[in-house]
Write a protein that holds these residues in place. Sequence first.
Motif, mmCIF file in Angstrom:
data_model
loop_
_atom_site.group_PDB
_atom_site.id
_atom_site.type_symbol
_atom_site.label_atom_id
_atom_site.label_comp_id
_atom_site.label_asym_id
_atom_site.label_seq_id
_atom_site.Cartn_x
_atom_site.Cartn_y
_atom_site.Cartn_z
ATOM 1 N N PHE A 41 26.665 157.399 110.863
ATOM 2 C CA PHE A 41 25.236 157.059 110.802
ATOM 3 C C PHE A 41 24.977 155.998 109.740
ATOM 4 C CE2 PHE A 41 21.157 157.793 108.610
ATOM 5 C CZ PHE A 41 20.333 157.262 109.593
ATOM 6 N N GLU A 42 25.533 156.230 108.533
ATOM 7 C CA GLU A 42 25.249 155.279 107.444
ATOM 8 C C GLU A 42 25.912 153.927 107.725
ATOM 9 O OE1 GLU A 42 26.385 158.397 106.900
ATOM 10 O OE2 GLU A 42 24.590 159.345 106.046
ATOM 11 N N GLY A 43 27.170 153.953 108.220
ATOM 12 C CA GLY A 43 27.881 152.698 108.492
ATOM 13 C C GLY A 43 27.167 151.865 109.551
ATOM 14 N N ASP A 44 26.771 152.516 110.629
ATOM 15 C CA ASP A 44 26.085 151.777 111.705
ATOM 16 C C ASP A 44 24.716 151.280 111.251
ATOM 17 O OD1 ASP A 44 28.107 152.012 113.552
ATOM 18 O OD2 ASP A 44 27.305 153.849 114.463
ATOM 19 N N SER A 45 23.999 152.124 110.506
ATOM 20 C CA SER A 45 22.669 151.716 110.035
ATOM 21 C C SER A 45 22.797 150.505 109.108
ATOM 22 C CB SER A 45 21.983 152.848 109.266
ATOM 23 O OG SER A 45 21.800 153.979 110.072
ATOM 24 N N PHE A 46 23.775 150.585 108.197
ATOM 25 C CA PHE A 46 24.002 149.500 107.229
ATOM 26 C C PHE A 46 24.209 148.174 107.968
ATOM 27 C CE2 PHE A 46 27.073 147.114 104.550
ATOM 28 C CZ PHE A 46 26.339 147.020 103.379
ATOM 29 N N ASP A 47 25.083 148.197 108.974
ATOM 30 C CA ASP A 47 25.374 146.956 109.716
ATOM 31 C C ASP A 47 24.127 146.452 110.442
ATOM 32 O OD1 ASP A 47 27.966 147.141 108.910
ATOM 33 O OD2 ASP A 47 28.716 148.010 110.788
ATOM 34 N N ARG A 48 23.406 147.364 111.100
ATOM 35 C CA ARG A 48 22.236 146.945 111.900
ATOM 36 C C ARG A 48 21.120 146.389 111.003
ATOM 37 N NH1 ARG A 48 25.669 148.747 114.563
ATOM 38 N NH2 ARG A 48 25.762 149.181 116.777
ATOM 39 N N VAL A 49 20.908 147.067 109.873
ATOM 40 C CA VAL A 49 19.814 146.645 108.983
ATOM 41 C C VAL A 49 20.142 145.299 108.350
ATOM 42 C CG1 VAL A 49 18.671 147.243 106.809
ATOM 43 C CG2 VAL A 49 18.917 148.975 108.585
ATOM 44 N N ARG A 50 21.407 145.133 107.923
ATOM 45 C CA ARG A 50 21.811 143.837 107.333
ATOM 46 C C ARG A 50 21.733 142.713 108.354
ATOM 47 N NH1 ARG A 50 23.998 143.709 102.268
ATOM 48 N NH2 ARG A 50 24.969 141.691 102.533
ATOM 49 N N ALA A 51 22.103 143.039 109.616
ATOM 50 C CA ALA A 51 22.056 142.013 110.670
ATOM 51 C C ALA A 51 20.621 141.523 110.891
ATOM 52 C CB ALA A 51 22.622 142.577 111.978
ATOM 53 N N ARG A 52 19.651 142.326 110.449
ATOM 54 C CA ARG A 52 18.243 141.908 110.593
ATOM 55 C C ARG A 52 17.711 141.276 109.304
ATOM 56 N NH1 ARG A 52 19.774 145.387 114.192
ATOM 57 N NH2 ARG A 52 18.750 145.536 116.231
ATOM 58 N N GLY A 53 18.643 140.902 108.429
ATOM 59 C CA GLY A 53 18.266 140.113 107.256
ATOM 60 C C GLY A 53 17.761 140.908 106.078
ATOM 61 N N ILE A 54 17.951 142.232 106.079
ATOM 62 C CA ILE A 54 17.489 143.026 104.924
ATOM 63 C C ILE A 54 18.605 143.054 103.875
ATOM 64 C CG2 ILE A 54 16.604 145.272 104.162
ATOM 65 C CD1 ILE A 54 14.815 144.076 106.307
ATOM 66 N N GLU A 55 18.231 142.787 102.623
ATOM 67 C CA GLU A 55 19.214 142.741 101.524
ATOM 68 C C GLU A 55 19.504 144.154 101.043
ATOM 69 O OE1 GLU A 55 20.847 140.159 99.981
ATOM 70 O OE2 GLU A 55 20.104 138.879 101.609
ATOM 71 N N THR A 56 20.413 144.837 101.701
ATOM 72 C CA THR A 56 20.795 146.185 101.275
ATOM 73 C C THR A 56 21.807 146.087 100.136
ATOM 74 O OG1 THR A 56 22.489 146.130 102.953
ATOM 75 C CG2 THR A 56 20.449 147.232 103.541
ATOM 76 N N GLU A 57 21.868 147.151 99.326
ATOM 77 C CA GLU A 57 22.880 147.192 98.246
ATOM 78 C C GLU A 57 23.807 148.355 98.537
ATOM 79 O OE1 GLU A 57 21.326 147.233 94.022
ATOM 80 O OE2 GLU A 57 19.486 147.241 95.186
ATOM 81 N N ARG A 58 25.123 148.096 98.542
ATOM 82 C CA ARG A 58 26.081 149.173 98.794
ATOM 83 C C ARG A 58 26.495 149.826 97.467
ATOM 84 N NH1 ARG A 58 30.894 148.869 103.222
ATOM 85 N NH2 ARG A 58 31.557 151.050 103.022
ATOM 86 N N PHE A 59 26.710 151.146 97.491
ATOM 87 C CA PHE A 59 27.044 151.866 96.267
ATOM 88 C C PHE A 59 28.338 152.639 96.396
ATOM 89 C CE2 PHE A 59 22.500 151.378 95.801
ATOM 90 C CZ PHE A 59 22.421 150.990 94.474
ATOM 91 N N GLY A 60 29.139 152.629 95.346
ATOM 92 C CA GLY A 60 30.230 153.585 95.196
ATOM 93 C C GLY A 60 29.802 154.595 94.144
#
Length: 389
Positions: free
Chosen positions: A102-121
């Motif tokens: 869920f998180e991996g797919d959402s991350f890709d889809r949201v970024r593909a729409r130009g949203i500046e997401t930040e990834r965390f470890g």
Amino acid sequence: MNSSKVIVVGAGAFGVCAAIELRRRGHDVTLVDPGPLPHPLASSTDISKFVRMDYGADDVLTDLGAASLEAWDRWNATWPWAPYCETGLLLLSARPMRPGSFEGDSFDRVRARGIETERFGPDTLARRFPAWLRDRYVDGYFNPRAGWSPSGRVVKHLVCLALEADVELREGVRFASLIEKGSRVRGIVAVGGVRVEADTVVVAAGAWTSVLLPHLADRLAVIGQPVFHLQPSDPVPFRPDVFPCWTADISRTGWYGFPANEDGIVKIANHGPGRLVFPDDPREVAAEDFEKLRDFLSESLPSLAVAPIVATRLCLYGDSWDGNFLIDRDPDRPGLVVAAGDSGHGFKFTPVLGSIIADAVEGRPHPRFAWRARGARTSEDARFLDEGE
Ligand SMILES: Cc1cc2nc3c(=O)[nH]c(=O)nc-3n(C[C@H](O)[C@H](O)[C@H](O)COP(=O)(O)OP(=O)(O)OC[C@H]3O[C@@H](n4cnc5c(N)ncnc54)[C@H](O)[C@@H]3O)c2cc1C
């Protein structure tokens, strides 16, 4: 479709926004609800609901979420108060994010729409969002384009807008049955016998829909979900800048929650399987739900595990079998339109739902929510359905 007389049954988010849009299109609209509005037991009547576009691999709901966010911005700009609060959404994963999660797919889809997401470890998560127990969540991201809305207050305001738009509001009227002439629906009979005739009846009664229309009982299930309000002694560590809206491995645990509100209340709920209930049953949260919450908090948010639970609520999903709304004309009952099956994720779409429902009334259903054959049980990607997984 020429203008017509429409009755909308149910004044939650679905019903009120439908009534406003149908009136805007020139229909003569009567909105009925037992009241008082916003109805205290309605799913829409709550202190907060998520607004997000993170929908896993589902491009249709991702785009609809993005369109809703733009519409919330417009409401923020035009209402006397801002109904959408953009805190961002922290999506945590106990496993590395990858395509198919869920998180991996959402991350890709949201970024593909130009949203500046930040990834965390784990290190960056601990620094930026210290309430979370270190190392429990190894991956995740923050989407700044998300937040929450005070849904009960929104419905209250929409009811005022409906009245201003000349929707006829019949508060105190409880639908009992349809008036049917042959197979055609011609109006409703209310409890007490009052009859209201119309060309079209839109039933938007949330979790009550399958009780009011028993022929839908195999399509719409009533599912109770626990909601908890916690009051930490110090709300500062739970303010939105360090504790924004969050999901904690949601598709495998169901847990999600909100930052402390202005009263210092932290709301936590579960988007999981829930339990089958009857809408008028007492709304009690089960002892095992308290235990599950305590386990989750001690594993993830230890500083909240000691916070008193100051309120609980059993809130109802009107679950469709596939997690999609059911918004269309009933093919077997001309004159009847169903706008239900919210499946626990409908409120965020309120600003765009009026058009979707009005289009269905006018014979142009949204392809995703149109009448369809009942298939296998599934859900939207964030929902945790299977306890055995
Ligand atoms: C715990 C919980 C958390 C949720 N969180 C989110 C979230 O974070 N984000 C999100 O997008 N969505 C969320 N949802 C889903 C959201 O609440 C629903 O999708 C939405 O509120 C459904 O609105 P509705 O108008 O269909 O139903 P309701 O709001 O339940 O309205 C139904 C209306 O029908 C009326 N009614 C009942 N019987 C009759 C009758 N006989 N005659 C006339 N009227 C009648 C009721 O009085 C009520 O006013 C959540 C739901 C729950 C339960």
